[in-house]
Design an enzyme around this catalytic site. Structure first.
Site, PDB file in Angstrom:
ATOM      1  N   CYS A 285      -6.259   2.100   5.720  1.00 60.98           N
ATOM      2  CA  CYS A 285      -6.893   0.607   6.042  1.00 60.98           C
ATOM      3  C   CYS A 285      -6.164   0.294   7.583  1.00 60.98           C
ATOM      4  O   CYS A 285      -5.340   0.795   7.703  1.00 60.98           O
ATOM      5  CB  CYS A 285      -6.573  -0.426   5.557  1.00 60.98           C
TER       6      CYS A 285
ATOM      7  N   GLU B 117       1.017   4.542   1.894  1.00 59.45           N
ATOM      8  CA  GLU B 117       1.125   4.061   3.055  1.00 59.45           C
ATOM      9  C   GLU B 117       2.403   3.427   3.280  1.00 59.45           C
ATOM     10  O   GLU B 117       3.573   3.918   4.523  1.00 59.45           O
ATOM     11  CB  GLU B 117       0.280   3.978   4.189  1.00 59.45           C
TER      12      GLU B 117
ATOM     13  N   CYS C 112      -2.649  -0.435   7.802  1.00 53.41           N
ATOM     14  CA  CYS C 112      -1.538   0.660   7.359  1.00 53.41           C
ATOM     15  C   CYS C 112      -1.997   2.084   8.868  1.00 53.41           C
ATOM     16  O   CYS C 112      -0.657   3.126   9.096  1.00 53.41           O
ATOM     17  CB  CYS C 112      -2.039   1.827   5.821  1.00 53.41           C
TER      18      CYS C 112
ATOM     19  N   HIS D  82       0.439  -1.489  -0.404  1.00 53.13           N
ATOM     20  CA  HIS D  82       0.232   0.087   0.344  1.00 53.13           C
ATOM     21  C   HIS D  82       0.822   1.423   0.048  1.00 53.13           C
ATOM     22  O   HIS D  82       2.216   0.816   0.477  1.00 53.13           O
ATOM     23  CB  HIS D  82      -0.620  -0.017   1.521  1.00 53.13           C
TER      24      HIS D  82
END
Length: 143
Positions: A82, A54, A85, A52
């Site tokens: 999410c 992040e 993260c 992801h």
């Protein structure tokens, strides 16, 4: 620069993700007014569900700073993180989280509202319409 200016930089990262066929989430991390890391989703490119935006930018920022803690840093992300993260943001002890669009389906606030470090300041809704529009356009084109 201010939150809007920095979020515009995160939107540039989101556009890079979309160009690669990735979900258009972009991130920048700022320390003392300077961008120290950029990232966007790479889950398809790397065939890695943890890639992801992040996660990519937290690793990059830690390398720049020479340590695992991102105190005195602000992370700007186009979409609410999410749970995974948010946990990483919490473990990294990021001082501020600024995000654009809320993620009512998979956002951390729904499933793990306490995932962040207790001292992390959260600002939400910065350029929310622009951030949300990118997501909607991406998924509309996929259907």
């Amino acid at each position: 620069m201010n939150d809007i200016s920095f979020m515009k930089q995160a939107l540039i990262e989101a556009d890079k993700a979309a160009e690669k066929g990735e979900i258009p989430v972009g991130v920048i991390i700022v320390s003392h007014g300077r961008i120290i890391a950029r990232g966007h989703n790479l889950t398809e490119t790397l065939n890695d569900v943890t890639a992801h935006a992040e996660m990519q930018s937290i690793t990059a920022a830690a390398n720049v700073l020479g340590g695992k803690y991102l105190t005195n840093c602000t992370i700007y992300v186009t979409v609410e993180p999410c749970v995974m993260c948010a946990g990483a943001i919490g473990w990294a002890q990021v001082s501020r989280l600024v995000f654009g669009a809320a993620d009512e389906k998979r956002g951390y606030q729904r499933f793990a509202p306490d995932a962040l470090h207790p001292k992390t300041e959260v600002v939400q809704g910065v350029l929310a319409d622009e951030c949300s529009r990118r997501m909607k356009e991406f998924f509309k084109a996929r259907r």
